[in-house]
Write an enzyme that holds these catalytic residues in place. Structure first.
Site, PDB file in Angstrom:
ATOM      1  N   CYS A  54       0.849  -1.173   0.000  1.00  0.00           N
ATOM      2  CA  CYS A  54       0.000   0.000   0.000  1.00  0.00           C
ATOM      3  C   CYS A  54       0.895   1.236   0.000  1.00  0.00           C
ATOM      4  O   CYS A  54       1.916   1.274   0.680  1.00  0.00           O
ATOM      5  CB  CYS A  54      -0.939   0.099   1.190  1.00  0.00           C
ATOM      6  SG  CYS A  54      -2.053  -1.295   1.339  1.00  0.00           S
ATOM      7  N   ARG A  86       3.725  -0.450  -4.974  1.00  0.00           N
ATOM      8  CA  ARG A  86       3.513  -0.931  -3.605  1.00  0.00           C
ATOM      9  C   ARG A  86       2.189  -1.673  -3.442  1.00  0.00           C
ATOM     10  O   ARG A  86       1.923  -2.265  -2.393  1.00  0.00           O
ATOM     11  CB  ARG A  86       3.542   0.247  -2.618  1.00  0.00           C
ATOM     12  CG  ARG A  86       4.837   1.008  -2.614  1.00  0.00           C
ATOM     13  CD  ARG A  86       4.766   2.181  -1.671  1.00  0.00           C
ATOM     14  NE  ARG A  86       4.679   1.746  -0.287  1.00  0.00           N
ATOM     15  CZ  ARG A  86       5.730   1.537   0.488  1.00  0.00           C
ATOM     16  NH1 ARG A  86       6.937   1.757   0.040  1.00  0.00           N
ATOM     17  NH2 ARG A  86       5.566   1.133   1.722  1.00  0.00           N
ATOM     18  N   TRP A  88      -2.908  -2.754  -1.621  1.00  0.00           N
ATOM     19  CA  TRP A  88      -2.659  -4.194  -1.763  1.00  0.00           C
ATOM     20  C   TRP A  88      -3.524  -4.831  -0.684  1.00  0.00           C
ATOM     21  O   TRP A  88      -3.286  -4.651   0.509  1.00  0.00           O
ATOM     22  CB  TRP A  88      -1.186  -4.510  -1.542  1.00  0.00           C
ATOM     23  CG  TRP A  88      -0.832  -5.919  -1.838  1.00  0.00           C
ATOM     24  CD1 TRP A  88      -0.559  -6.464  -3.063  1.00  0.00           C
ATOM     25  CD2 TRP A  88      -0.702  -6.986  -0.898  1.00  0.00           C
ATOM     26  NE1 TRP A  88      -0.270  -7.803  -2.933  1.00  0.00           N
ATOM     27  CE2 TRP A  88      -0.348  -8.148  -1.616  1.00  0.00           C
ATOM     28  CE3 TRP A  88      -0.853  -7.081   0.491  1.00  0.00           C
ATOM     29  CZ2 TRP A  88      -0.140  -9.384  -1.001  1.00  0.00           C
ATOM     30  CZ3 TRP A  88      -0.643  -8.308   1.102  1.00  0.00           C
ATOM     31  CH2 TRP A  88      -0.290  -9.443   0.347  1.00  0.00           C
ATOM     32  N   ASN A 122      -1.561   2.507   5.659  1.00  0.00           N
ATOM     33  CA  ASN A 122      -0.734   1.377   5.217  1.00  0.00           C
ATOM     34  C   ASN A 122      -0.381   0.592   6.474  1.00  0.00           C
ATOM     35  O   ASN A 122       0.027   1.178   7.472  1.00  0.00           O
ATOM     36  CB  ASN A 122       0.541   1.921   4.551  1.00  0.00           C
ATOM     37  CG  ASN A 122       1.545   0.825   4.223  1.00  0.00           C
ATOM     38  OD1 ASN A 122       1.175  -0.331   4.055  1.00  0.00           O
ATOM     39  ND2 ASN A 122       2.801   1.196   4.129  1.00  0.00           N
ATOM     40  N   GLY A 123      -0.579  -0.740   6.438  1.00  0.00           N
ATOM     41  CA  GLY A 123      -0.254  -1.558   7.611  1.00  0.00           C
ATOM     42  C   GLY A 123      -1.445  -2.386   8.043  1.00  0.00           C
ATOM     43  O   GLY A 123      -2.391  -2.567   7.271  1.00  0.00           O
ATOM     44  N   GLU A 178      16.316 -18.712  -7.765  1.00  0.00           N
ATOM     45  CA  GLU A 178      15.938 -17.352  -8.189  1.00  0.00           C
ATOM     46  C   GLU A 178      15.298 -17.391  -9.583  1.00  0.00           C
ATOM     47  O   GLU A 178      14.323 -16.692  -9.851  1.00  0.00           O
ATOM     48  CB  GLU A 178      17.189 -16.452  -8.145  1.00  0.00           C
ATOM     49  CG  GLU A 178      17.022 -15.052  -8.709  1.00  0.00           C
ATOM     50  CD  GLU A 178      15.997 -14.192  -7.990  1.00  0.00           C
ATOM     51  OE1 GLU A 178      15.442 -14.600  -6.960  1.00  0.00           O
ATOM     52  OE2 GLU A 178      15.724 -13.088  -8.497  1.00  0.00           O
ATOM     53  N   LYS A 208      11.547 -16.081 -10.402  1.00  0.00           N
ATOM     54  CA  LYS A 208      11.264 -15.051 -11.421  1.00  0.00           C
ATOM     55  C   LYS A 208      10.193 -15.555 -12.381  1.00  0.00           C
ATOM     56  O   LYS A 208       9.266 -14.835 -12.724  1.00  0.00           O
ATOM     57  CB  LYS A 208      12.509 -14.695 -12.239  1.00  0.00           C
ATOM     58  CG  LYS A 208      13.579 -13.873 -11.598  1.00  0.00           C
ATOM     59  CD  LYS A 208      13.223 -12.447 -11.286  1.00  0.00           C
ATOM     60  CE  LYS A 208      12.567 -12.343  -9.946  1.00  0.00           C
ATOM     61  NZ  LYS A 208      13.294 -11.979  -8.809  1.00  0.00           N
ATOM     62  N   GLU A 242       6.738 -15.679 -10.694  1.00  0.00           N
ATOM     63  CA  GLU A 242       6.232 -14.347 -10.346  1.00  0.00           C
ATOM     64  C   GLU A 242       5.592 -13.642 -11.537  1.00  0.00           C
ATOM     65  O   GLU A 242       4.530 -13.049 -11.401  1.00  0.00           O
ATOM     66  CB  GLU A 242       7.384 -13.455  -9.866  1.00  0.00           C
ATOM     67  CG  GLU A 242       7.744 -13.601  -8.419  1.00  0.00           C
ATOM     68  CD  GLU A 242       8.890 -12.671  -8.019  1.00  0.00           C
ATOM     69  OE1 GLU A 242       8.770 -12.025  -6.989  1.00  0.00           O
ATOM     70  OE2 GLU A 242       9.901 -12.600  -8.746  1.00  0.00           O
ATOM     71  N   HIS A 300      15.755 -38.102  -6.492  1.00  0.00           N
ATOM     72  CA  HIS A 300      15.057 -38.425  -5.253  1.00  0.00           C
ATOM     73  C   HIS A 300      13.606 -37.951  -5.267  1.00  0.00           C
ATOM     74  O   HIS A 300      13.004 -37.786  -4.201  1.00  0.00           O
ATOM     75  CB  HIS A 300      15.810 -37.837  -4.059  1.00  0.00           C
ATOM     76  CG  HIS A 300      17.200 -38.373  -3.927  1.00  0.00           C
ATOM     77  ND1 HIS A 300      17.452 -39.701  -3.664  1.00  0.00           N
ATOM     78  CD2 HIS A 300      18.410 -37.784  -4.076  1.00  0.00           C
ATOM     79  CE1 HIS A 300      18.769 -39.896  -3.632  1.00  0.00           C
ATOM     80  NE2 HIS A 300      19.369 -38.748  -3.887  1.00  0.00           N
ATOM     81  N   LYS A 346       5.603  -4.949  -4.312  1.00  0.00           N
ATOM     82  CA  LYS A 346       7.058  -4.887  -4.177  1.00  0.00           C
ATOM     83  C   LYS A 346       7.506  -4.831  -2.735  1.00  0.00           C
ATOM     84  O   LYS A 346       8.530  -5.378  -2.367  1.00  0.00           O
ATOM     85  CB  LYS A 346       7.567  -3.653  -4.910  1.00  0.00           C
ATOM     86  CG  LYS A 346       9.054  -3.515  -4.840  1.00  0.00           C
ATOM     87  CD  LYS A 346       9.643  -3.242  -6.184  1.00  0.00           C
ATOM     88  CE  LYS A 346      11.112  -3.534  -6.227  1.00  0.00           C
ATOM     89  NZ  LYS A 346      11.411  -4.903  -6.601  1.00  0.00           N
TER      90      LYS A 346
HETATM   91  C1  G6P Z   1       8.430  -9.000  -2.104  1.00  0.00           C
HETATM   92  C2  G6P Z   1       8.957  -8.641  -3.474  1.00  0.00           C
HETATM   93  C3  G6P Z   1      10.198  -9.484  -3.793  1.00  0.00           C
HETATM   94  C4  G6P Z   1      11.238  -9.310  -2.689  1.00  0.00           C
HETATM   95  C5  G6P Z   1      10.666  -9.626  -1.296  1.00  0.00           C
HETATM   96  C6  G6P Z   1      11.622  -9.194  -0.197  1.00  0.00           C
HETATM   97  O1  G6P Z   1       7.922 -10.280  -2.108  1.00  0.00           O
HETATM   98  O2  G6P Z   1       7.975  -8.848  -4.462  1.00  0.00           O
HETATM   99  O3  G6P Z   1      10.751  -9.052  -5.026  1.00  0.00           O
HETATM  100  O4  G6P Z   1      12.316 -10.162  -2.944  1.00  0.00           O
HETATM  101  O5  G6P Z   1       9.454  -8.891  -1.097  1.00  0.00           O
HETATM  102  O6  G6P Z   1      11.747  -7.797  -0.244  1.00  0.00           O
HETATM  103  P1  G6P Z   1      12.960  -6.972   0.319  1.00  0.00           P
HETATM  104  O7  G6P Z   1      12.599  -5.545   0.048  1.00  0.00           O
HETATM  105  O8  G6P Z   1      13.034  -7.260   1.791  1.00  0.00           O
HETATM  106  O9  G6P Z   1      14.183  -7.397  -0.385  1.00  0.00           O
END
Ligand code: G6P
Length: 613
Positions: free
Chosen positions: A2, A28, A75, A100-101, A486, A490, A493, A509, A608
């Site tokens: 948010c 956000r 969000w 926000n929160g 990773e 990606k 996501e 396994h 994010k």
């Molecule tokens: C969210 C984002 C990710 C990020 C994660 C941790 O899930 O979408 O891209 O890796 O938070 O965020 P940070 O800001 O702590 O790296």
């Protein structure tokens, strides 16, 4: 998650700022957006499910105009993605709030307010804030908005950043912060609030970061009153933000993710510069870092998401080069576990945003258990985690807007590599000559990354084939296993293709059962000491009709054959190979998402910056 904005202006319509600011904060959260503006008549509110653009059009059509207002991009946590749940929330015509929160005790508070006759129109926890402030504002007849917000905040448990306006108080905006980021920005005839500096940078660079427990009363001329968590009048420093406006613009790119992938040679070079110019000196991490580093005998790294995978990669370096026993843990798990604390274990938090709630709480938990030393690796200046940490190293990735993290990850790796060599030197395990070799490797790194970026056309061809798949497996071994993780993250996501990563040796396994000719298997297979082992694992896939997509190095003896596709990154990048091998998996995900037509920068359900549990 948010984003909130607000402003009191002396002359100009507040709507321009609110909509521009929200567009900047949209990363956000992008479930819904809304603004509330005190017009010549009452507070008027426009809210829309979906993107800020839609809401902006509606606000223009409604001709909203006023000097004070608040805005929000959401969000969803409490309550579905609907217009009644969109912010701002109001109590009658009198109070409007953006938040926000999460208010953890919102149910008890809602019951109390319902018993007092308040009627709720949403399922959100935020609506209790609006009614609670309304109650405090009206009950004693003194109509002091600042006092009402202070009294209401005293009732809330949880995390919040809020902005509040009242219909009968046209020149006062009240802001409060507890656990979620909030800053005040000072213009000539304007005062703004925002979740982060990107929202205000086009208007002013002069910012004041609020601390937890702060409550501020703002007018168009600045901060009229500011109290800290103990209710004491206080002042906070005004800082000049160095964020560049260009880093918030797309420029010639189609998406921020694409832009950020291509910015990596520079971002990596900028982050490495700390060590290239200053050497592998403890002081890069803070004035007293040398003492701290000498007082520790192990490391625990806490992080979430992509940052967690950076931590997993760093464990290999830290144990190999600096011989430093290193534990890596997901922050949201660590914080609810009975752990054995060790004052001589350095707690490292890694976070792009510096405000991920789970990581923050994990750090606080570690400290409460008696961990004496902490280091934060973070990309956002003045954010919560560095402020809570004893030592800090900022990555210099520049603003990262795409929800899927790219340049933040590779720069975190550079920072963690720098930390490793620094510790190795301090512990007498890395000679000056070895340190010089590492410096050279860092110097060459941006060039190697650029070389991989040039492979984009080949990766696009693969991506077009991936676009038709429902699942994918990613394999790696040793230090490249976290890169496989990773890569899988990606892909899921931004393309919504189900993807999983395994250490290649683990395939037999279990996951091998999934392999058939519909399951593409991506293999990170650099020319390192494990290549022969990885080749054997690939045979296991080929023998079962699985199609392999292999990223290897120029100098590895590895050839294309039926069912085995190969893309070669430059000559083996040695110790920094995981950084180089991250680039192709980022590009593969990006181009697969393009081929599938998904929203690359704002993937569904994600945000994010995750400031809730
Ligand atoms: C969210 C984002 C990710 C990020 C994660 C941790 O899930 O979408 O891209 O890796 O938070 O965020 P940070 O800001 O702590 O790296």
């Amino acid at each position: 998650m948010c984003g909130i904005v607000g402003a009191v202006r002396a002359k100009n319509n507040v709507v321009d700022f609110l909509t521009q600011g929200l567009a900047r904060l949209e990363y956000r959260g992008y479930d819904s957006a809304g603004i509330a503006v005190k017009t010549a008549g009452n507070i008027e509110r426009v809210r829309r499910v979906g993107r800020v653009k839609l809401m902006e059009k509606a606000a223009q059509a409604a001709g909203l105009n006023g000097l004070i207002g608040i805005g929000h991009t959401r969000w969803a946590t409490h309550g579905g993605v609907t217009e009644p749940n969109a912010h701002p929330h109001m109590s009658g015509d009198l109070i409007a709030v953006v938040h926000n929160g999460i208010i953890e005790n919102f149910e008890a508070e809602r019951t109390r307010l319902q018993e007092l006759g308040y009627v709720f129109h949403s399922q959100t926890d935020t609506e209790v804030i609006a009614h609670s402030i309304h109650r405090e504002y009206t009950q004693n007849g003194n109509q002091d908005l600042f006092a009402a917000v202070s009294a209401a905040c005293a009732r809330f448990q949880g995390a919040y950043a809020i902005g509040v306006i009242a219909n009968d108080c046209p020149d006062t905006l009240v802001a409060a912060r507890m656990g979620c980021p909030l800053l005040i920005a000072l213009g000539e005839d304007d005062t703004f609030i925002a979740s982060d500096v990107s929202a205000v940078i086009a208007f002013t660079r002069r910012v004041v970061f609020l601390e937890d427990g702060d409550i501020a009363r703002l007018s168009a001329h600045g901060i009229d009153k500011l109290i800290d968590k103990n209710g004491i009048n206080t002042k906070r420093d005004v800082k000049m933000s160095a964020l560049s406006l260009a880093s918030l613009e797309l420029g010639p790119y189609s998406h921020f993710m694409q832009k950020e992938i291509h910015e990596q040679p520079k971002a990596i070079g900028d982050t490495a510069e700390v060590f290239l110019l200053g050497g592998f000196a403890a002081e890069n991490f803070g004035e007293h870092a040398a003492e701290v580093f000498q007082d520790i005998h192990s490391i625990k790294i806490l992080a979430c998401g992509t940052s967690y995978y950076a931590a997993l990669t760093a464990k290999y370096w830290l144990e190999d080069i600096a011989k430093m026993p290193t534990d890596v843990e997901i922050a949201s798990e660590y914080r609810y576990r009975n752990v054995i604390a060790d004052p001589k274990q350095l707690i490292i938090t890694i976070s792009q945003s510096g405000e991920t709630l789970d990581t923050m709480e994990a750090l606080k938990y570690a400290k409460s258990l008696g961990h004496r030393h902490s280091l934060s690796i973070c990309n956002v200046m003045e954010s919560a985690l560095p402020r809570e940490s004893e030592l800090v190293l900022y990555t210099r990735a520049g603003a990262e807007i795409g929800v899927a993290s790219t340049k933040a990850f590779t720069t975190q790796l550079v920072a963690l590599f720098g930390l490793t060599v620094t510790l190795g030197k301090l512990r007498g395990l890395v000679s000056d000559a070895q340190a010089d070799d590492y410096t050279n490797e860092l110097r060459l790194l941006p060039g190697s990354v650029q070389h991989v970026l040039n492979l984009e056309p080949q990766i696009v061809a693969w991506a077009n084939r991936f676009a038709a798949k429902n699942d994918a497996l990613f394999l790696g071994r040793g230090i490249h296993y976290p890169i496989a993780l990773e890569g899988a993250l990606k892909l899921k996501e931004i393309t919504y293709i189900h993807a999983e990563a395994y250490p290649a040796g683990e395939l037999k396994h279990g996951p091998l059962a999934l392999v058939d000719n519909n399951m593409p298997v991506v293999v990170i297979a650099p020319n390192d000491s494990l290549l022969e082992k990885v080749k054997a694992n690939m045979q296991e896939v080929a023998a079962r009709g699985g199609e392999l997509f292999v990223f290897t190095d120029l100098d590895s003896e590895f050839h294309e054959s039926s069912g085995v596709n190969v893309i070669r990154t430059p000559r083996h990048a040695g110790i920094l190979s995981p950084i180089v091998h991250t680039i192709p998996v980022q590009l593969l995900s990006y181009h697969t998402a393009l081929a599938r037509g998904t929203d690359v920068d704002k993937p569904r359900n994600l945000a994010k910056s995750v400031t809730v549990e």
